[in-house]
Write a protein that holds these residues in place. Structure first.
Motif, PDB file in Angstrom:
ATOM      1  N   GLN A  78      -2.145   5.476 -28.060  1.00  0.00           N
ATOM      2  CA  GLN A  78      -3.031   5.873 -26.968  1.00  0.00           C
ATOM      3  C   GLN A  78      -2.271   6.518 -25.814  1.00  0.00           C
ATOM      4  O   GLN A  78      -2.881   7.123 -24.940  1.00  0.00           O
ATOM      5  N   ILE A 182      -8.772   0.628 -28.512  1.00  0.00           N
ATOM      6  CA  ILE A 182      -9.579   0.926 -29.701  1.00  0.00           C
ATOM      7  C   ILE A 182     -11.061   0.696 -29.411  1.00  0.00           C
ATOM      8  O   ILE A 182     -11.924   1.450 -29.871  1.00  0.00           O
ATOM      9  N   HIS A 183     -11.372  -0.313 -28.634  1.00  0.00           N
ATOM     10  CA  HIS A 183     -12.756  -0.688 -28.368  1.00  0.00           C
ATOM     11  C   HIS A 183     -13.284  -0.092 -27.065  1.00  0.00           C
ATOM     12  O   HIS A 183     -14.380  -0.461 -26.632  1.00  0.00           O
ATOM     13  N   ASN A 189     -12.690   7.949 -28.217  1.00  0.00           N
ATOM     14  CA  ASN A 189     -13.022   6.831 -29.100  1.00  0.00           C
ATOM     15  C   ASN A 189     -14.133   7.171 -30.089  1.00  0.00           C
ATOM     16  O   ASN A 189     -14.297   6.482 -31.097  1.00  0.00           O
TER      17      ASN A 189
END
Length: 572
Positions: A78, A182-183, A189
């Motif tokens: 990221q 990730i969430h 995303n």
């Protein structure tokens, strides 16, 4: 001209009003230490360990940085990766010289000034542009690291990727911070490659404790180790990069020729005084001049006498920050394309003048100043979202790397090739080539141009040219403020480095005052309100500072507690 007198006379400038601040070449003023205690500071434990393993084998600071970057691309995708760019600040312990390695991405040859302007003549929505093919610049980190390795490497290039290759093959455990990314709910995303990479067999997203395997990246690293940078800049990987950026409605224009033609740039550091140190960082298109200007403005206040519990300290920090950002945003760009008054921005006389603009309360956003020789430039509104990673390495001979590396915002464009994400660095350009008054912007898009960067991997030197510390951060346009706060806390307020990095962040830019509201005491928040500052919560990835000071011969280093970094040492 590289004369030792240049460095020594730079310190004398502090007492001479007529002395002009300039980028200061570094020279042979420090003796080569017999031994130094090697250390690594990086934002992820696996990456730090990969770097330390290289040092254990007798590798140099640059060797270790390469191993760290290879691992970061896997475990902190990221933030940075081999598909992005970086600035590396290198201190040579034998000569005392600093060298800046500029691995910033560049716009393709077919890029146009209006590539981020829609059919309606208005700038594209950022969330649209950031995941587009045209957001990707020609990546620079790998070729830059190869150049630094050619000049300062000790171990063979092909021996530096083993830890990252094995970890990609065998998998690693998803950390809490990676899970949070990730969430998250950013545009990236929702990109198909992001969803596919981070999904389990049952279609749910990976979470903390799950194992993530990346066979394509392991295969790429094997080729990168064997072939060198050509594995990225030519052949099958390069072809896939071009193909991936050409897909979708807002397709990119990058070609194989753009990849083959990329060249890193060696630059001289820009340096200025801060207290007893010489503070040196990358010149434009990086923001070293902005960091040095901010520290120079703060040095002209009584912030050091007040301490961290006085609201006036944070008010002074906010107002000095706004003055700096007004200048930085107006003038900094790629020096091959625009005249950048970087040296003039840190000239003592100019700093004296700008510091007088700090009043008793915060008012309207300050206008940019007019450094000597500055040309009229438009008012910039570039977003520069959060992202990025910073690492510091010292090897056994005392050589030091301070390196900031990035794929821009979270997971870059969200597009993946051979197990790594492609950067969205071109969204660091201004989306419009002119401002509302039609004035050209210093950071407008142009073919072959490097976008302005907030990255400021800094190194501090003592009066006699010895290594005294290093610092840098993640955080988009907040990087300069994060680094400056940490320096104030560590140097002015004499906090141990872990405490300095943990101190609350405050970002003041234009009309916006953002910060970690819950970390400030009610007394400080009320004091700021009385001075016209209503602090609001910030956003993004938060800070990611890694820093070290040499205090009484001992290492005082830390990694930002907001991330997962560690300090690892190799005893002499």
């Amino acid at each position: 001209m590289r004369l030792s007198l240049k460095l020594l006379s730079a310190f004398a400038c502090a007492a001479l009003a007529a002395c002009t601040a300039t980028p200061v070449p570094q020279t042979a003023v420090a003796p080569r230490p017999a031994t130094a205690e090697p250390f690594v500071i990086a934002a992820n434990p696996l990456a730090a360990q990969a770097g330390l393993n290289v040092l254990k084998r007798g590798g140099s600071a640059v060797d270790a940085a390469i191993a760290i970057q290879a691992m970061l691309s896997l475990v902190e995708p990221q933030s940075s990766g081999v598909g992005g760019g970086a600035f590396l600040n290198y201190f040579d312990a034998r000569t005392g010289k600093l060298t800046i390695y500029d691995g910033r991405e560049v716009a393709p040859a077919q890029a146009t000034p209006t590539m981020f302007v829609g059919p309606d003549g208005k700038p594209l929505p950022f969330d649209t542009a950031v995941v587009s093919g045209r957001a990707t610049g020609v990546p620079g980190a790998v070729k830059m690291l190869a150049l630094a390795h050619d000049e300062h490497g000790r171990l063979p290039w092909n021996s530096l990727f083993g830890d990252a290759e094995r970890t990609a093959d065998e998998g690693f455990i998803v950390s809490p911070r990676l899970q949070r990314m990730i969430h998250a709910d950013y545009a990236e995303n929702h990109a198909p490659d992001v969803i596919a990479y981070f999904s389990k067999a049952d279609g749910t997203l990976l979470s903390t404790g799950d194992r993530l395997v990346n066979k394509p990246y392991a295969d790429f690293l094997r080729r990168l180790a064997a072939q060198g940078p050509v594995a990225l800049y030519a052949g099958s990987t390069a072809a896939r990069i071009i193909e991936r950026t050409r897909q979708g409605e807002l397709s990119g224009t990058m070609t194989m020729a753009d990849l083959a033609a990329y060249q890193p740039v060696k630059r001289e550091a820009i340096c200025g005084h801060y207290r007893v140190y010489l503070l040196c960082a990358p010149p434009p298109p990086a923001s070293g001049a902005g960091l040095i200007e901010l520290m120079g403005l703060l040095e002209r206040t009584d912030i050091a006498l007040r301490g961290a519990n006085d609201p006036q300290s944070w008010f002074l920090f906010a107002e000095a920050s706004r003055l700096m950002y007004a200048d930085r945003d107006r003038y900094i760009g790629d020096p091959r394309f625009v005249r950048v008054p970087a040296a003039e921005m840190i000239d003592p006389a100019y700093l004296d003048q700008r510091a007088q603009k700090i009043g008793a309360s915060a008012g309207a956003p300050p206008a940019a100043g007019v450094p000597a020789g500055a040309k009229v430039a438009g008012i910039d509104s570039t977003l520069e979202p959060t992202g990025t990673s910073h690492l510091i390495v010292r090897d056994a001979e005392g050589n030091v790397v301070s390196m900031t590396t990035t794929v821009e915002s979270i997971f870059g464009t969200g597009r993946m090739v051979d197990g790594f994400f492609l950067n969205n660095q071109l969204t660091d350009f201004s989306f419009s080539p002119v401002d509302d008054q039609g004035r050209p912007l210093a950071n407008a898009v142009a073919p072959g141009k490097r976008p302005r960067s907030s990255m400021t991997p800094a190194i501090l030197l003592t009066k006699d040219g010895k290594f005294a510390g290093a610092i840098g951060s993640a955080g988009g346009n907040s990087i300069i403020a994060y680094v400056a706060k940490s320096l104030v806390a560590a140097v002015d307020w004499n906090m141990p480095m872990p405490q300095a990095l943990a101190a609350p962040n405050l970002l003041a830019r234009g009309p916006n005052f953002q910060g970690e509201v819950t970390k400030f005491s009610p007394e400080i928040l009320e004091g700021l309100r009385q001075r016209g500052i209503h602090l609001k919560p910030g956003q993004g990835e938060d800070s990611g500072v890694t820093a070290v000071l040499i205090r009484n011969g001992r290492i005082d280093g830390a990694a930002d507690p907001r991330r997962e970094g560690v300090v690892l040492t190799l005893p002499r």
